[in-house]
Design a protein around this motif. Structure first.
Motif, PDB file in Angstrom:
ATOM      1  N   ALA A  77       0.831  -1.207   0.000  1.00 47.65           N
ATOM      2  CA  ALA A  77       0.000   0.000   0.000  1.00 47.65           C
ATOM      3  C   ALA A  77       0.864   1.255   0.000  1.00 47.65           C
ATOM      4  O   ALA A  77       0.550   2.245  -0.674  1.00 47.65           O
ATOM      5  N   LEU A  78       1.976   1.218   0.727  1.00 45.56           N
ATOM      6  CA  LEU A  78       2.894   2.362   0.730  1.00 45.56           C
ATOM      7  C   LEU A  78       3.460   2.612  -0.662  1.00 45.56           C
ATOM      8  O   LEU A  78       3.590   3.769  -1.092  1.00 45.56           O
ATOM      9  N   ALA A  79       3.792   1.545  -1.362  1.00 47.36           N
ATOM     10  CA  ALA A  79       4.310   1.694  -2.726  1.00 47.36           C
ATOM     11  C   ALA A  79       3.247   2.262  -3.657  1.00 47.36           C
ATOM     12  O   ALA A  79       3.542   3.082  -4.537  1.00 47.36           O
ATOM     13  N   VAL A  80       1.981   1.865  -3.453  1.00 48.49           N
ATOM     14  CA  VAL A  80       0.888   2.364  -4.286  1.00 48.49           C
ATOM     15  C   VAL A  80       0.705   3.866  -4.105  1.00 48.49           C
ATOM     16  O   VAL A  80       0.503   4.603  -5.076  1.00 48.49           O
ATOM     17  N   ILE A  81       0.791   4.356  -2.868  1.00 43.88           N
ATOM     18  CA  ILE A  81       0.519   5.789  -2.624  1.00 43.88           C
ATOM     19  C   ILE A  81       1.755   6.666  -2.800  1.00 43.88           C
ATOM     20  O   ILE A  81       1.651   7.891  -2.752  1.00 43.88           O
ATOM     21  N   GLU A  82       2.923   6.057  -3.042  1.00 42.29           N
ATOM     22  CA  GLU A  82       4.152   6.852  -3.179  1.00 42.29           C
ATOM     23  C   GLU A  82       4.050   7.961  -4.232  1.00 42.29           C
ATOM     24  O   GLU A  82       4.465   9.101  -3.976  1.00 42.29           O
ATOM     25  N   PRO A  83       3.495   7.707  -5.432  1.00 43.31           N
ATOM     26  CA  PRO A  83       3.383   8.804  -6.408  1.00 43.31           C
ATOM     27  C   PRO A  83       2.576   9.985  -5.892  1.00 43.31           C
ATOM     28  O   PRO A  83       2.903  11.140  -6.175  1.00 43.31           O
ATOM     29  N   ALA A  84       1.514   9.708  -5.128  1.00 43.40           N
ATOM     30  CA  ALA A  84       0.712  10.795  -4.571  1.00 43.40           C
ATOM     31  C   ALA A  84       1.508  11.584  -3.542  1.00 43.40           C
ATOM     32  O   ALA A  84       1.423  12.817  -3.474  1.00 43.40           O
ATOM     33  N   LEU A  85       2.323  10.896  -2.745  1.00 47.86           N
ATOM     34  CA  LEU A  85       3.137  11.576  -1.735  1.00 47.86           C
ATOM     35  C   LEU A  85       4.178  12.479  -2.405  1.00 47.86           C
ATOM     36  O   LEU A  85       4.419  13.610  -1.952  1.00 47.86           O
ATOM     37  N   VAL A  86       4.781  11.986  -3.469  1.00 47.86           N
ATOM     38  CA  VAL A  86       5.791  12.784  -4.185  1.00 47.86           C
ATOM     39  C   VAL A  86       5.169  14.062  -4.742  1.00 47.86           C
ATOM     40  O   VAL A  86       5.807  15.117  -4.780  1.00 47.86           O
ATOM     41  N   LEU A  87       3.888  13.973  -5.154  1.00 49.19           N
ATOM     42  CA  LEU A  87       3.176  15.143  -5.680  1.00 49.19           C
ATOM     43  C   LEU A  87       2.510  15.964  -4.582  1.00 49.19           C
ATOM     44  O   LEU A  87       1.845  16.952  -4.860  1.00 49.19           O
ATOM     45  N   GLY A  88       2.681  15.562  -3.319  1.00 45.95           N
ATOM     46  CA  GLY A  88       2.024  16.245  -2.201  1.00 45.95           C
ATOM     47  C   GLY A  88       2.456  17.696  -2.057  1.00 45.95           C
ATOM     48  O   GLY A  88       3.523  18.107  -2.526  1.00 45.95           O
ATOM     49  N   ASP A  89       1.613  18.470  -1.385  1.00 43.77           N
ATOM     50  CA  ASP A  89       1.851  19.905  -1.201  1.00 43.77           C
ATOM     51  C   ASP A  89       2.891  20.127  -0.115  1.00 43.77           C
ATOM     52  O   ASP A  89       2.592  20.021   1.075  1.00 43.77           O
ATOM     53  N   ARG A  90       4.091  20.479  -0.504  1.00 37.52           N
ATOM     54  CA  ARG A  90       5.175  20.654   0.454  1.00 37.52           C
ATOM     55  C   ARG A  90       5.058  21.960   1.235  1.00 37.52           C
ATOM     56  O   ARG A  90       5.741  22.154   2.226  1.00 37.52           O
ATOM     57  N   GLY A  91       4.164  22.833   0.791  1.00 42.23           N
ATOM     58  CA  GLY A  91       3.918  24.075   1.527  1.00 42.23           C
ATOM     59  C   GLY A  91       2.646  24.016   2.348  1.00 42.23           C
ATOM     60  O   GLY A  91       2.105  25.054   2.747  1.00 42.23           O
ATOM     61  N   PHE A  92       2.171  22.805   2.626  1.00 42.87           N
ATOM     62  CA  PHE A  92       0.886  22.591   3.282  1.00 42.87           C
ATOM     63  C   PHE A  92       0.778  23.315   4.624  1.00 42.87           C
ATOM     64  O   PHE A  92      -0.192  24.025   4.899  1.00 42.87           O
ATOM     65  N   LEU A  93       1.775  23.149   5.482  1.00 42.99           N
ATOM     66  CA  LEU A  93       1.750  23.792   6.801  1.00 42.99           C
ATOM     67  C   LEU A  93       1.759  25.308   6.679  1.00 42.99           C
ATOM     68  O   LEU A  93       0.968  26.013   7.323  1.00 42.99           O
ATOM     69  N   LEU A  94       2.664  25.824   5.879  1.00 40.26           N
ATOM     70  CA  LEU A  94       2.796  27.275   5.740  1.00 40.26           C
ATOM     71  C   LEU A  94       1.517  27.891   5.177  1.00 40.26           C
ATOM     72  O   LEU A  94       1.082  28.960   5.631  1.00 40.26           O
TER      73      LEU A  94
END
Length: 355
Positions: free
Chosen positions: A24-41
């Motif tokens: 499951a971690l491998a499946v969601i890896e592409p979504a994590l790579v595209l995740g919003d890195r400025g989410f907190l800010l």
């Protein structure tokens, strides 16, 4: 879910097939790579600009109520439609609602006496009915310019909750709930989950607010206005918002099936072993600092948000009902998760055309 139940559920998720979680971690890896890195800010900047951060510092429950009430309008329709309705109707807020609740004397309806009396109001805007139809003409709920009766009930239920349950101080109430949960904690490994339930569980009884909207609003509030409140930040980053996009992604990819967690979208997403628990279990195995060194190591809200962005039409628009005919398995060959995705149809197989 009781606090002890939250701990037991997470332990159960941790005990599932290790290979299943790795897959499951491998499946969601592409979504994590595209995740919003400025989410907190982005959250902190937005809540500061909207005055919510200052309201928390000032313990201004009225301003926090107005912000929460606005968030509650984003239910049942698109965000764009909700915003359009809000902007074309008179604003609804603490001042206007509280003015219709007499401080002393007899209210227009006995259900308006307190948060607990209000339970079962049953007001329906289109049908013009409620649990006390003889008193409807004098009731203030129909006079509020909200889309439907559910939202009108929600506006009053939320205000009465803050007034009666929080004693008028929602910041102090959150602080107290988190502190009590933290002090009662026997297993520090699941601290965030226990504190999350300490706030969410009583607020789930506020009429007219879905689990999705409640978790999203509280997560944003706690993260965006923490300002040194460690418990607020820890609790906020652990809150998970499950909408149809995230649920359907977990279904289509086969993650729900592999982890023996198949269920329809709805309350089951937040039940034992549901979508929220799966995202939490996956987040426990992900060091979010590799996407942004300023992130906490375990960041379930970021993981969930990354899955949502992967699917949402206004974001990456990869895995959703507009792209996929859900009567049959997905046929996409360009999806970055295609190599591992199980391509499970969301609905029944397509019927053959008539001859």
């Amino acid at each position: 879910m009781p606090l002890t139940g939250a701990i037991c559920t997470l332990r159960a998720m941790a005990a599932v097939d290790e290979e299943g979680l790795d897959w499951a971690l491998a499946v969601i890896e592409p979504a994590l790579v595209l995740g919003d890195r400025g989410f907190l800010l982005e959250m902190r900047t937005r809540l500061a600009a909207e005055g919510v951060a200052a309201a928390v510092l000032d313990r201004d429950s009225a301003a926090i109520y107005d912000w929460l009430l606005h968030a509650m309008q984003h239910q049942g329709i698109s965000d764009a439609a909700a915003e359009a309705f809000v902007h074309t109707n008179a604003p609804v807020g603490w001042a206007g609602i509280s003015d219709t609740l007499p401080i002393r004397g007899r209210p227009a309806c006995p259900r308006l006496k307190s948060y607990w009396h209000f339970d079962g109001c049953g007001y329906r805007k289109t049908a013009r009915t409620c649990a006390e139809p003889a008193l409807l003409e004098a009731c203030p709920l129909p006079r509020q310019p909200l889309r439907n009766g559910r939202l009108s009930q929600g506006a009053y239920s939320l205000l009465l909750f803050i007034r009666d349950v929080c004693d008028g101080d929602i910041v102090g109430w959150i602080d107290a709930r988190l502190e009590q949960a933290d002090h009662r904690l026997a297993d520090p490994q699941h601290r965030a989950a226990v504190m999350r339930q300490a706030v969410l569980e009583p607020m789930r009884n506020i009429h007219g607010v879905s689990d999705k909207v409640l978790a999203m609003a509280l997560s944003t509030l706690l993260i965006g206005t923490a300002n040194g409140r460690e418990r607020w930040l820890t609790t906020g980053i652990g809150m998970i918002v499950i909408d149809t996009l995230v649920h359907n992604f977990l279904h289509r990819t086969g993650i729900l099936q592999r982890l023996k967690a198949n269920h329809p979208y709805g309350p089951g997403c937040y039940g034992a072993g549901g979508c929220a628990d799966i995202v939490a279990a996956l987040a426990d195995r992900i060091d979010a600092r590799r996407f942004n060194p300023g992130f906490p190591a375990c960041f379930p809200r970021f993981v969930q948000h990354a899955l949502w962005r992967f699917c949402a039409q206004g974001e990456f628009d990869i895995c959703n009902g507009n792209r996929i005919d859900d009567r049959q398995p997905c046929r996409s060959t360009c999806c970055p998760a295609a190599g591992l995705c199980c391509r499970i149809a969301l609905h029944g197989a397509a019927k053959p055309p008539r001859q």
